[in-house]
Motif scaffolding. Structure first.
Motif, PDB file in Angstrom:
ATOM      1  N   ASN A 180       0.810  -1.212   0.000  1.00  0.00           N
ATOM      2  CA  ASN A 180       0.000   0.000   0.000  1.00  0.00           C
ATOM      3  C   ASN A 180       0.845   1.265   0.000  1.00  0.00           C
ATOM      4  O   ASN A 180       0.338   2.342   0.280  1.00  0.00           O
ATOM      5  CB  ASN A 180      -0.920   0.005   1.227  1.00  0.00           C
ATOM      6  CG  ASN A 180      -1.906  -1.132   1.185  1.00  0.00           C
ATOM      7  OD1 ASN A 180      -2.321  -1.562   0.121  1.00  0.00           O
ATOM      8  ND2 ASN A 180      -2.279  -1.636   2.346  1.00  0.00           N
ATOM      9  N   ALA A 181       2.135   1.167  -0.305  1.00  0.00           N
ATOM     10  CA  ALA A 181       3.027   2.329  -0.252  1.00  0.00           C
ATOM     11  C   ALA A 181       2.661   3.334  -1.335  1.00  0.00           C
ATOM     12  O   ALA A 181       2.278   2.980  -2.442  1.00  0.00           O
ATOM     13  CB  ALA A 181       4.473   1.889  -0.433  1.00  0.00           C
ATOM     14  N   ILE A 182       2.773   4.594  -0.990  1.00  0.00           N
ATOM     15  CA  ILE A 182       2.513   5.667  -1.942  1.00  0.00           C
ATOM     16  C   ILE A 182       3.838   6.046  -2.585  1.00  0.00           C
ATOM     17  O   ILE A 182       4.808   6.331  -1.897  1.00  0.00           O
ATOM     18  CB  ILE A 182       1.895   6.879  -1.222  1.00  0.00           C
ATOM     19  CG1 ILE A 182       0.537   6.491  -0.652  1.00  0.00           C
ATOM     20  CG2 ILE A 182       1.788   8.065  -2.151  1.00  0.00           C
ATOM     21  CD1 ILE A 182      -0.086   7.556   0.198  1.00  0.00           C
ATOM     22  N   ILE A 183       3.876   6.042  -3.908  1.00  0.00           N
ATOM     23  CA  ILE A 183       5.087   6.420  -4.621  1.00  0.00           C
ATOM     24  C   ILE A 183       5.047   7.943  -4.780  1.00  0.00           C
ATOM     25  O   ILE A 183       4.161   8.490  -5.417  1.00  0.00           O
ATOM     26  CB  ILE A 183       5.163   5.729  -5.999  1.00  0.00           C
ATOM     27  CG1 ILE A 183       5.028   4.226  -5.851  1.00  0.00           C
ATOM     28  CG2 ILE A 183       6.440   6.118  -6.711  1.00  0.00           C
ATOM     29  CD1 ILE A 183       6.057   3.575  -4.963  1.00  0.00           C
ATOM     30  N   ASP A 184       6.039   8.612  -4.200  1.00  0.00           N
ATOM     31  CA  ASP A 184       6.092  10.072  -4.195  1.00  0.00           C
ATOM     32  C   ASP A 184       7.560  10.444  -4.286  1.00  0.00           C
ATOM     33  O   ASP A 184       8.377   9.965  -3.521  1.00  0.00           O
ATOM     34  CB  ASP A 184       5.473  10.591  -2.891  1.00  0.00           C
ATOM     35  CG  ASP A 184       5.254  12.091  -2.885  1.00  0.00           C
ATOM     36  OD1 ASP A 184       5.970  12.805  -3.618  1.00  0.00           O
ATOM     37  OD2 ASP A 184       4.386  12.553  -2.151  1.00  0.00           O
ATOM     38  N   LEU A 223       1.103  17.545   3.598  1.00  0.00           N
ATOM     39  CA  LEU A 223       0.733  16.410   4.427  1.00  0.00           C
ATOM     40  C   LEU A 223       0.050  15.412   3.500  1.00  0.00           C
ATOM     41  O   LEU A 223      -1.030  15.679   2.978  1.00  0.00           O
ATOM     42  CB  LEU A 223      -0.217  16.833   5.555  1.00  0.00           C
ATOM     43  CG  LEU A 223       0.387  17.700   6.648  1.00  0.00           C
ATOM     44  CD1 LEU A 223      -0.684  18.133   7.644  1.00  0.00           C
ATOM     45  CD2 LEU A 223       1.501  16.968   7.369  1.00  0.00           C
ATOM     46  N   VAL A 224       0.698  14.275   3.268  1.00  0.00           N
ATOM     47  CA  VAL A 224       0.190  13.260   2.343  1.00  0.00           C
ATOM     48  C   VAL A 224      -0.558  12.201   3.149  1.00  0.00           C
ATOM     49  O   VAL A 224       0.011  11.560   4.039  1.00  0.00           O
ATOM     50  CB  VAL A 224       1.350  12.606   1.554  1.00  0.00           C
ATOM     51  CG1 VAL A 224       0.820  11.520   0.635  1.00  0.00           C
ATOM     52  CG2 VAL A 224       2.114  13.661   0.772  1.00  0.00           C
ATOM     53  N   PHE A 232       4.638  13.784   6.263  1.00  0.00           N
ATOM     54  CA  PHE A 232       5.030  15.171   6.008  1.00  0.00           C
ATOM     55  C   PHE A 232       6.151  15.122   4.979  1.00  0.00           C
ATOM     56  O   PHE A 232       7.256  14.728   5.284  1.00  0.00           O
ATOM     57  CB  PHE A 232       5.491  15.794   7.318  1.00  0.00           C
ATOM     58  CG  PHE A 232       5.667  17.289   7.309  1.00  0.00           C
ATOM     59  CD1 PHE A 232       5.845  18.022   6.136  1.00  0.00           C
ATOM     60  CD2 PHE A 232       5.678  17.975   8.500  1.00  0.00           C
ATOM     61  CE1 PHE A 232       6.019  19.392   6.161  1.00  0.00           C
ATOM     62  CE2 PHE A 232       5.852  19.349   8.546  1.00  0.00           C
ATOM     63  CZ  PHE A 232       6.013  20.059   7.381  1.00  0.00           C
ATOM     64  N   ARG A 233       5.859  15.492   3.728  1.00  0.00           N
ATOM     65  CA  ARG A 233       6.811  15.372   2.624  1.00  0.00           C
ATOM     66  C   ARG A 233       7.161  16.733   2.026  1.00  0.00           C
ATOM     67  O   ARG A 233       6.329  17.627   1.989  1.00  0.00           O
ATOM     68  CB  ARG A 233       6.252  14.464   1.543  1.00  0.00           C
ATOM     69  CG  ARG A 233       6.073  13.031   2.017  1.00  0.00           C
ATOM     70  CD  ARG A 233       5.824  12.084   0.856  1.00  0.00           C
ATOM     71  NE  ARG A 233       5.964  10.710   1.289  1.00  0.00           N
ATOM     72  CZ  ARG A 233       7.092  10.024   1.257  1.00  0.00           C
ATOM     73  NH1 ARG A 233       8.192  10.586   0.793  1.00  0.00           N
ATOM     74  NH2 ARG A 233       7.155   8.787   1.658  1.00  0.00           N
ATOM     75  N   THR A 234       8.415  16.837   1.542  1.00  0.00           N
ATOM     76  CA  THR A 234       8.874  18.035   0.829  1.00  0.00           C
ATOM     77  C   THR A 234       9.721  17.612  -0.364  1.00  0.00           C
ATOM     78  O   THR A 234      10.317  16.539  -0.360  1.00  0.00           O
ATOM     79  CB  THR A 234       9.744  18.950   1.718  1.00  0.00           C
ATOM     80  OG1 THR A 234      10.931  18.261   2.072  1.00  0.00           O
ATOM     81  CG2 THR A 234       9.016  19.400   2.962  1.00  0.00           C
ATOM     82  N   ALA A 235       9.774  18.484  -1.345  1.00  0.00           N
ATOM     83  CA  ALA A 235      10.641  18.246  -2.507  1.00  0.00           C
ATOM     84  C   ALA A 235      12.046  18.746  -2.172  1.00  0.00           C
ATOM     85  O   ALA A 235      12.200  19.750  -1.489  1.00  0.00           O
ATOM     86  CB  ALA A 235      10.094  18.971  -3.728  1.00  0.00           C
TER      87      ALA A 235
END
Length: 148
Positions: A45-49, A87-88, A101-104
């Motif tokens: 179920n991992a989100i590819i980001d 916030l994903v 909590f993701r950032t580029a």
């Protein structure tokens, strides 16, 4: 008239106490849990980001609005220049909502020094129905707030 006075005093006494039935005490203070994530472990179920997790979540709060709530998180990165913070949503159950909590990463070479990043997500009253805990996950820790 007497009935109105009783109702008003009951409402005021509820807002003055630290009760679970007090509508102003939706979520309590945040608590931190230190974690270690294995970047090689990718579940079904991992989100590819393409964005990376922030290094650490330093603050988490939930603020009530007329249409639901706003989840606010603050994080830090070890270098300057990160952007596109979000916030994903990664998990929703009957009682828990979890975000990453993701950032580029910086474009080009990054500058040394800590970068503080603030981000928020909106939840409607319907999305909050039955939710007891909201969690935000970073690379080195996770913070959670729960209903009182």
């Amino acid at each position: 008239m007497l009935r109105a006075i009783v109702v008003v005093s009951a409402i005021l006494s509820l807002t003055a106490c630290d009760s679970r039935i007090n509508p102003l005490n939706w979520f309590g203070g945040d608590r931190e849990e230190r974690i270690t994530l294995n970047p090689d472990a990718v579940g079904a179920n991992a989100i590819i980001d393409g964005r990376s997790l922030v290094a650490e979540v330093t603050q988490l709060s939930v603020e009530q609005t007329t249409s639901g709530a706003i989840v606010r998180a603050q994080g830090i990165m070890p270098s300057q220049g990160h952007y596109d913070a979000e916030l994903v949503l990664v998990e929703v159950t009957d009682t828990v909502i979890a975000y990453e909590f993701r950032t580029a990463p910086p474009l080009g070479q990054s500058t040394a020094g800590l970068q503080q990043i603030d981000v928020a997500a909106e939840l409607t009253v319907g999305e909050l129905a039955g939710i007891r805990t909201i969690t935000v996950i970073s690379q080195n820790n996770r913070r959670s707030v729960g209903r009182r």
